[in-house]
Design a protein around this motif. Structure first.
Motif, PDB file in Angstrom:
ATOM      1  N   TRP A   1       0.847  -1.195   0.000  1.00  0.00           N
ATOM      2  CA  TRP A   1       0.000   0.000   0.000  1.00  0.00           C
ATOM      3  C   TRP A   1       0.883   1.245   0.000  1.00  0.00           C
ATOM      4  O   TRP A   1       1.942   1.260   0.602  1.00  0.00           O
TER       5      TRP A   1
ATOM      6  N   GLU B   1      -0.827   7.874   1.111  1.00  0.00           N
ATOM      7  CA  GLU B   1      -1.012   9.098   0.326  1.00  0.00           C
ATOM      8  C   GLU B   1      -1.216  10.330   1.210  1.00  0.00           C
ATOM      9  O   GLU B   1      -0.980  11.454   0.783  1.00  0.00           O
TER      10      GLU B   1
ATOM     11  N   VAL C   1      -4.489   7.702   4.869  1.00  0.00           N
ATOM     12  CA  VAL C   1      -5.128   7.206   3.647  1.00  0.00           C
ATOM     13  C   VAL C   1      -4.082   6.478   2.826  1.00  0.00           C
ATOM     14  O   VAL C   1      -3.005   7.025   2.569  1.00  0.00           O
TER      15      VAL C   1
ATOM     16  N   THR D   1      -3.454   3.842  -0.760  1.00  0.00           N
ATOM     17  CA  THR D   1      -4.002   3.349  -2.027  1.00  0.00           C
ATOM     18  C   THR D   1      -3.189   2.153  -2.494  1.00  0.00           C
ATOM     19  O   THR D   1      -2.025   2.000  -2.137  1.00  0.00           O
TER      20      THR D   1
ATOM     21  N   LYS E   1      -8.663   1.256  -8.298  1.00  0.00           N
ATOM     22  CA  LYS E   1      -7.707   1.516  -7.225  1.00  0.00           C
ATOM     23  C   LYS E   1      -8.432   1.315  -5.893  1.00  0.00           C
ATOM     24  O   LYS E   1      -9.517   1.860  -5.683  1.00  0.00           O
TER      25      LYS E   1
ATOM     26  N   ILE F   1      -8.805   1.952  -1.935  1.00  0.00           N
ATOM     27  CA  ILE F   1      -8.496   3.032  -1.009  1.00  0.00           C
ATOM     28  C   ILE F   1      -8.797   2.535   0.401  1.00  0.00           C
ATOM     29  O   ILE F   1      -9.853   1.968   0.647  1.00  0.00           O
TER      30      ILE F   1
END
Length: 123
Positions: free
Chosen positions: A27, A30, A41, A43, A62, A64
């Motif tokens: 991951w 972001e 967060v 992505t 994608k 999230i």
């Protein structure tokens, strides 16, 4: 469950979901904000599940993952606030509409949730 697969979720699917939540391998973080409410967060692009997908060479999907820690809110209260569509209309300024479409079994339902994007976040 595979990307694009639609079926009633089973216990093994919830175990997979739990592993996606708990493990951050692969991951990309972001965003992170610390304070009274800590928010992160991440992505990730899902793994390709077939040769057909491999041949497409482009996957616009994608995943999230958002983690928020509310220090002064009990988990059961947060759960109730997030899952009550009538009450949510009072505080969720981004929600346009929400309602349950169908109830499949005690662990699965199908719901509609429409959201508007914050104009400031548009790139």
């Amino acid at each position: 469950m595979l990307v694009g697969e639609v079926r009633v979720a089973e216990d093994k699917d919830f175990d997979r979901l739990r592993s996606l939540v708990d493990c951050h391998d692969g991951w990309n973080e972001e965003y992170r904000k610390s304070g009274d409410i800590t928010v992160s967060v991440w992505t990730k692009r899902p793994a390709v599940d077939s040769e057909k997908e491999e041949k497409k060479k482009k996957n616009d999907f994608k995943m999230i993952k958002v983690c928020a820690c509310y220090r002064d809110v009990k988990p059961e209260v947060l759960y109730d606030v997030l899952h009550d569509p009538e009450y949510r209309k009072l505080w969720d300024t981004y929600m346009l509409d929400s309602y349950e479409i169908g109830h499949l079994n005690p662990n699965n339902d199908i719901s509609y949730y429409a959201v508007q994007r914050d104009r400031k976040s548009v790139v």
